[in-house]
Design an enzyme around this catalytic site. Sequence first.
Site, PDB file in Angstrom:
ATOM      1  CD  GLU A  19       0.424  -1.597   7.949  1.00 60.56           C
ATOM      2  OE1 GLU A  19       0.076  -0.831   8.877  1.00 60.56           O
ATOM      3  OE2 GLU A  19       0.951  -1.198   6.902  1.00 60.56           O
ATOM      4  CD  GLU A  67       7.778  -0.407   7.912  1.00 61.12           C
ATOM      5  OE1 GLU A  67       6.875  -1.135   7.451  1.00 61.12           O
ATOM      6  OE2 GLU A  67       7.963   0.770   7.548  1.00 61.12           O
ATOM      7  CG  ASP A 101       0.343  -4.106   1.997  1.00 60.53           C
ATOM      8  OD1 ASP A 101       0.396  -4.997   2.875  1.00 60.53           O
ATOM      9  OD2 ASP A 101       1.189  -3.200   1.888  1.00 60.53           O
ATOM     10  CG  ASP A 145      -0.354  -0.018   2.521  1.00 59.54           C
ATOM     11  OD1 ASP A 145       0.881  -0.165   2.608  1.00 59.54           O
ATOM     12  OD2 ASP A 145      -1.090   0.108   3.527  1.00 59.54           O
ATOM     13  CB  SER A 146       4.562   1.719  -0.023  1.00 60.05           C
ATOM     14  OG  SER A 146       4.779   0.560  -0.802  1.00 60.05           O
TER      15      SER A 146
HETATM   16  O1  KIV Z   1       3.526  -1.138   1.683  1.00 58.56           O
HETATM   17  C1  KIV Z   1       4.690  -1.565   1.663  1.00 58.56           C
HETATM   18  O2  KIV Z   1       5.434  -1.316   0.717  1.00 58.56           O
HETATM   19  C2  KIV Z   1       5.131  -2.368   2.810  1.00 58.56           C
HETATM   20  C3  KIV Z   1       6.582  -2.631   3.091  1.00 58.56           C
HETATM   21  C4  KIV Z   1       6.776  -3.813   3.961  1.00 58.56           C
HETATM   22  C5  KIV Z   1       7.577  -2.551   2.070  1.00 58.56           C
HETATM   23  O3  KIV Z   1       4.314  -2.774   3.561  1.00 58.56           O
END
Ligand code: KIV
Length: 281
Positions: free
Chosen positions: A120, A186, A88, A49-50
């Site tokens: 998460e 993380e 994600d 989700d980045s």
């Molecule tokens: O959204 C993301 O890119 C992540 C990281 C672990 C790279 O969750």
Amino acid sequence: MSVTGKNPALTPPQVAKSKGGTPLVCLTAYTTPMAKLVDAHCDVVLVGDSVGMVLHGLPSTLGVTLDMMIMHGQAVRRGLERALMVVDMPFGSYEESREQAFRNAARLMAETGCAAVKLEGGEPMAGTIRFLATRGVPVMGHVGLTPQAVNAFGGYAVQGRGEDSERVARDAAAVAEAGAFAVVLEKVPEPLARRITGEIAAPTIGIGASQACDGQILVVDDMLGAFTDFRPKFVRRYAELGAEAAKAIAAYAADVRARRFPAAEHVFGDMPKAVARGGAA
Ligand code: KIV
């Protein structure tokens, strides 16, 4: 739905079994061309989700929607042949109930062709992870700094320093015991990453969590120097694509303004000689 591409060669159970072996190589991807590049070298490709911050200019990952993840997931799927694809679950798509989490994870899997999802959260999400994992949805966990909780944390600080290490260790253990096939750690200190990696059965995948982890992940645009808004301490830049792109765009702009581009070789049909030389027609 327009999912194409072959089934990924690597499966979640294979990733789970790789614990303690050669470190797992993981990167994010959000588009088909980048997926093709990373597929050649990576075990796991995460549609993170980045994407919201890296490609859409959002201030955090909180504004990312399920539809965005599906669109980018479909694009990535078209570029993969061998890596395991994980997508994600965005903020708000899984926290409300186990049923909500299953419904949205099933959509991600059905509409993108991904073999697993990532979500998460530690102890509070363990029940949800178990619910998904026992219903055919492989889950990658994510503990330590969980960017979707940026407002609750009050920022993006390192997690698990001092006495707080027990909370993060409990989170990792709960997620692994619930059936996560791998766990992203993380921004946690090295001794804690080492301890968790030694304590849990699932492979740990570190981002800012040291070499002690069973694998590493980075945001691909960070390590390529393509995303330059900020540079986390844990990123090693293997290229400076942002700077290269800026130079190339400046050269193009200068050529257009000076009528050096397009040149004769870029033109269909004969160009008047004076124009081909860069002069007036
Ligand atoms: O959204 C993301 O890119 C992540 C990281 C672990 C790279 O969750």
